[in-house]
Design a protein around this motif. Structure first.
Motif, mmCIF file in Angstrom:
data_model
loop_
_atom_site.group_PDB
_atom_site.id
_atom_site.type_symbol
_atom_site.label_atom_id
_atom_site.label_comp_id
_atom_site.label_asym_id
_atom_site.label_seq_id
_atom_site.Cartn_x
_atom_site.Cartn_y
_atom_site.Cartn_z
ATOM 1 N N ASP A 170 29.032 30.459 5.673
ATOM 2 C CA ASP A 170 28.842 29.063 5.278
ATOM 3 C C ASP A 170 29.492 28.717 3.939
ATOM 4 N N HIS A 171 30.145 29.676 3.318
ATOM 5 C CA HIS A 171 30.719 29.446 1.987
ATOM 6 C C HIS A 171 32.109 28.830 2.098
ATOM 7 N N LYS A 172 32.393 27.884 1.210
ATOM 8 C CA LYS A 172 33.717 27.295 1.095
ATOM 9 C C LYS A 172 34.373 27.830 -0.183
ATOM 10 N N LEU A 173 35.564 28.335 -0.072
ATOM 11 C CA LEU A 173 36.248 28.902 -1.231
ATOM 12 C C LEU A 173 36.414 27.863 -2.332
ATOM 13 N N ASP A 174 35.926 28.183 -3.524
ATOM 14 C CA ASP A 174 35.993 27.252 -4.650
ATOM 15 C C ASP A 174 36.464 27.927 -5.937
ATOM 16 N N GLY A 175 37.063 29.107 -5.804
ATOM 17 C CA GLY A 175 37.574 29.810 -6.975
ATOM 18 C C GLY A 175 36.641 30.866 -7.519
ATOM 19 N N GLN A 176 35.344 30.786 -7.216
ATOM 20 C CA GLN A 176 34.415 31.799 -7.693
ATOM 21 C C GLN A 176 34.523 33.061 -6.828
ATOM 22 N N TRP A 177 34.197 34.199 -7.442
ATOM 23 C CA TRP A 177 34.320 35.441 -6.694
ATOM 24 C C TRP A 177 33.522 36.543 -7.373
ATOM 25 N N ILE A 178 33.457 37.689 -6.697
ATOM 26 C CA ILE A 178 32.717 38.844 -7.190
ATOM 27 C C ILE A 178 33.709 39.970 -7.472
ATOM 28 N N GLY A 179 33.644 40.515 -8.677
ATOM 29 C CA GLY A 179 34.545 41.597 -9.063
ATOM 30 C C GLY A 179 33.790 42.870 -9.378
ATOM 31 N N MET A 180 34.549 43.913 -9.649
ATOM 32 C CA MET A 180 33.967 45.208 -9.975
ATOM 33 C C MET A 180 34.067 45.475 -11.476
ATOM 34 N N SER A 181 33.376 46.500 -11.903
ATOM 35 C CA SER A 181 33.348 46.901 -13.308
ATOM 36 C C SER A 181 34.762 47.098 -13.843
ATOM 37 N N LEU A 182 34.941 46.763 -15.114
ATOM 38 C CA LEU A 182 36.252 46.902 -15.745
ATOM 39 C C LEU A 182 36.701 48.352 -15.865
#
Length: 277
Positions: A170-182
């Motif tokens: 149900d999500h619409k791409l809006d630029g937000q995202w999930i990343g991993m540890s640096l």
């Protein structure tokens, strides 16, 4: 030079594997002073430095790498011989340490452990998490990303996979995202596919298993290996050009264990699990 204290080699191996004297001391169940003394004694006997201090870690010199390679071969041979003795004992159990990225354990090893217990009840398995493929270390078997190059490792293809961007249905791409540890070299790999993603993620997490959990709970996009995603997750592949980064998982063990029938049986079982999973 005569190596009268040949067990000094285990200190070289521990330092090479763990990188700091405190970590090596914990592994060897001793103290930092003992580790330092044994390394200094061997360096003096050889008249060559074995480790160079760089920041908080110690980097092995070529001499230390050679000694560690020899000690690694002895360590693996000893494990094999102990396994043979245990296999010949009526009450003996064979202990094997399997290292892999957490995502591999979650997708393949953990859900099928009951099968291993039924088919090879003599095997007691320790599962350890290892993301970066810096050698076997304390493991008997390692599942790693990419085929190893050089060294004394036997390698067998575990499976092909692809890293893709997934998000909630149900999500619409809006630029937000999930990343991993640096601390991961490819912590922002999602942006290679999702080029319109914000420069920094909404959330960062420590492991790929947590990326999977965050994507399923928030719906935000994250880069996941395809073997992790299940129908019940209610995730979809993001509609993005070239949404696929192919890669490979390989299973490795030391060449001195080639004749270890139990280890090879476990390798065969793991490969079957990957093929049917």
């Amino acid at each position: 030079m005569t190596l009268d204290n040949w067990d000094d080699l285990k200190f070289v191996l521990a330092m090479s594997r763990h990188g700091t004297m405190s970590a090596a001391a914990r592994y060897l169940d001793t103290n930092v002073a003992t580790v330092s003394r044994r390394i200094e004694r061997l360096s003096g006997d050889l008249d060559t430095p074995l480790f160079e201090k760089r920041g908080q870690t110690f980097v092995a010199t070529p001499a230390a790498k050679r000694l560690a390679e020899m000690a690694e071969g002895f360590d693996q041979t000893l494990r094999w011989e102990v396994g043979r003795l245990q296999a010949g004992s009526d009450a003996g159990s064979i202990h094997l340490n399997v290292a892999a990225p957490p995502a591999v354990h979650q997708a393949y090893t953990l859900p099928r452990m009951h099968e291993l217990s039924e088919t090879m009840p003599q095997v007691n398995m320790t599962l350890t998490e290892k993301v970066f493929a810096q050698g076997l270390g304390d493991a008997d078997i390692q599942v790693r990303i990419g085929r190893p190059e050089g060294g004394r490792l036997k390698a067998r293809k575990f499976r092909n996979y692809a890293l893709r961007v997934y998000h909630g249905a149900d999500h619409k791409l809006d630029g937000q995202w999930i990343g991993m540890s640096l601390r991961y070299p490819d912590h922002d790999i999602l942006r290679q596919i999702y080029t319109d993603a914000a420069e920094t993620p909404r959330y960062r997490v420590e492991e790929m298993t947590l990326v999977h959990h965050m994507v399923t709970t928030t719906g935000l996009p994250g880069a996941l290996p395809d073997f992790m995603v299940r129908p019940e997750d209610n995730l979809v592949v993001a509609d993005l050009p070239d949404n696929e980064l192919p890669s490979e998982l390989w299973i490795t063990y030391h060449e001195t264990r080639q004749s270890d029938e139990t280890l090879r049986a476990v390798v065969d079982w793991l490969c079957r699990v990957a093929a049917t999973g």
